[in-house]
Design an enzyme around this catalytic site. Structure first.
Site, mmCIF file in Angstrom:
data_model
loop_
_atom_site.group_PDB
_atom_site.id
_atom_site.type_symbol
_atom_site.label_atom_id
_atom_site.label_comp_id
_atom_site.label_asym_id
_atom_site.label_seq_id
_atom_site.Cartn_x
_atom_site.Cartn_y
_atom_site.Cartn_z
ATOM 1 N N PRO A 151 39.054 -25.408 -25.692
ATOM 2 C CG PRO A 151 38.217 -25.247 -23.514
ATOM 3 C CD PRO A 151 37.903 -25.822 -24.864
ATOM 4 N N GLY B 69 42.209 -28.869 -19.532
ATOM 5 C CA GLY B 69 41.904 -30.225 -19.068
ATOM 6 C C GLY B 69 40.983 -30.991 -19.999
ATOM 7 C CG LEU B 70 37.916 -29.405 -21.563
ATOM 8 C CD1 LEU B 70 36.854 -28.510 -22.198
ATOM 9 C CD2 LEU B 70 37.260 -30.403 -20.617
ATOM 10 N N GLY B 71 41.789 -31.974 -23.193
ATOM 11 C CA GLY B 71 42.502 -32.797 -24.174
ATOM 12 C C GLY B 71 42.780 -32.098 -25.491
ATOM 13 C CB SER B 72 43.027 -28.550 -26.583
ATOM 14 O OG SER B 72 44.228 -28.102 -26.017
ATOM 15 C CG ASP C 46 44.591 -36.229 -21.897
ATOM 16 O OD1 ASP C 46 44.152 -36.849 -20.913
ATOM 17 O OD2 ASP C 46 44.821 -34.999 -21.883
HETATM 18 C C1 MEV Z 1 45.482 -34.851 -17.683
HETATM 19 O O1 MEV Z 1 44.376 -34.868 -18.565
HETATM 20 C C2 MEV Z 1 45.349 -35.913 -16.643
HETATM 21 C C3 MEV Z 1 46.533 -36.107 -15.690
HETATM 22 O O2 MEV Z 1 46.229 -37.280 -14.937
HETATM 23 C C4 MEV Z 1 47.849 -36.254 -16.419
HETATM 24 C C5 MEV Z 1 47.967 -37.560 -17.204
HETATM 25 O O3 MEV Z 1 47.187 -38.491 -16.985
HETATM 26 O O4 MEV Z 1 48.885 -37.628 -18.033
HETATM 27 C C6 MEV Z 1 46.640 -34.940 -14.704
#
Ligand code: MEV
Length: 307
Positions: free
Chosen positions: A95, A99-102, A146
């Site tokens: 998705p 927050g899953l690194g797409s 990421d």
């Molecule tokens: C994003 O996956 C994680 C954050 O800490 C941003 C980053 O590390 O660049 C929110």
């Protein structure tokens, strides 16, 4: 020529990692982005196809900040190669803005497929560095975690600017990933935290240092195969993420549901303000916790086991 890259979750340390504290991330091998290179008519140039988004963009016509084009240009420059006559097609199960690194997964898979088509193999360090350049377009001030965990496809203990340490995880780590169904743009959430930190540096720096200390304790818990201690670190990390203002009522409901249904610990993962939570669960409890998360309205629940 085909290549693929996994998604990722941050186990602990998001946000504070941007300010030099450590974080731990693991790849999510079950959710992947795939890139395929196929030859095309002589003179046609490189066509970039984001199949899930129905986008077909010739490299020659792409804006400089179009991420897939930026990545392709970086790879060609790195290899000192001209634009091939080919089609680069991306399909992703990840998705977007969750927050899953797409974004990093697209970059890593595409870099490998393009380089492979041109007869080159890129090392993990190089793929990660090229993807990091593109992350800056997506995220503004990314830590680099990421692209690192996705390029290495191994659990990492990561400190910005330092060589990442690959973590040996000696106990199966069963995580449920539950999607709130609300996307969140990492760039904006990270920028919001930065702004708030500027107006109250002591408050934010104290919380970031506490998260850093928790991450180090989480690493020890992992080394000692102490999953209940690790679960406590995840809960404590979540409480600090709430304090820095990146949770939402929806994420809170999912975290609470996971804990009440038997998770050892649960927290938001990634930038927050939407996206996903993770729950650390004993393997035998996974179906019950996943069912509770679905009943509580999670848009998707995935299970990943890291070994
Ligand atoms: C994003 O996956 C994680 C954050 O800490 C941003 C980053 O590390 O660049 C929110």
């Amino acid at each position: 020529m085909e290549s693929s890259a996994p998604g990722k979750v941050i186990l602990c340390g998001e946000h504070s990692v941007v300010y030099g504290e450590p974080a731990i991330a693991v790849p999510v091998t079950a959710l992947r982005c795939r890139a395929r290179m196929e030859p095309a008519m002589p003179g046609s140039g490189l066509l970039l196809v984001a199949a899930d988004l129905n986008q077909r963009t010739p490299l020659r016509a792409a804006a400089p900040d179009y991420p897939l084009a930026a990545l392709a240009r970086l790879v060609l420059e790195h290899l000192n190669c001209g634009e091939p006559d080919a089609v680069l097609t991306i399909h992703s199960e990840l998705p977007i803005a969750a927050g899953l690194g797409s974004g990093a997964a697209v970059s890593v898979a595409a870099a490998r497929a393009l380089a492979g088509f041109l007869g080159h193999v890129l090392s993990e360090e190089v793929v990660s560095a090229l993807a990091y350049e593109v992350e800056k377009l997506h995220h503004g001030t990314p830590s680099g975690i990421d692209n690192t965990v996705i390029a290495w496809e191994r659990p990492v203990f990561f400190i910005k600017g330092q060589t990442p340490e690959v973590l040996a995880i000696n106990v199966p780590l069963c995580l449920l990933i539950a999607d709130s169904g609300f996307p969140a743009a990492t760039r904006e959430v990270v920028a919001g935290v930065r702004q708030r930190r500027e107006s109250d540096p002591d408050f934010y720096n104290t919380r970031f240092a506490r998260i850093g200390a928790l991450v180090r304790r989480a690493r020890i818990a992992l080394e000692q195969q102490d999953l209940s201690a690790l679960g406590q670190m995840l809960d404590a990390n979540h409480a600090l993420l709430v304090e820095i203002g990146v949770s939402t009522p929806r994420l809170e409901a999912l975290v609470q549901t996971a804990r009440l249904a038997g998770a050892l610990g649960a927290k938001l993962t990634g930038s927050g303000m939407g996206g996903n939570i993770i729950a650390l669960v004993p393997m035998e409890e996974a179906p019950a916790v996943a069912g509770a998360l679905r009943a509580a309205g999670a848009a998707h629940v995935w299970q990943t086991v890291t070994t």
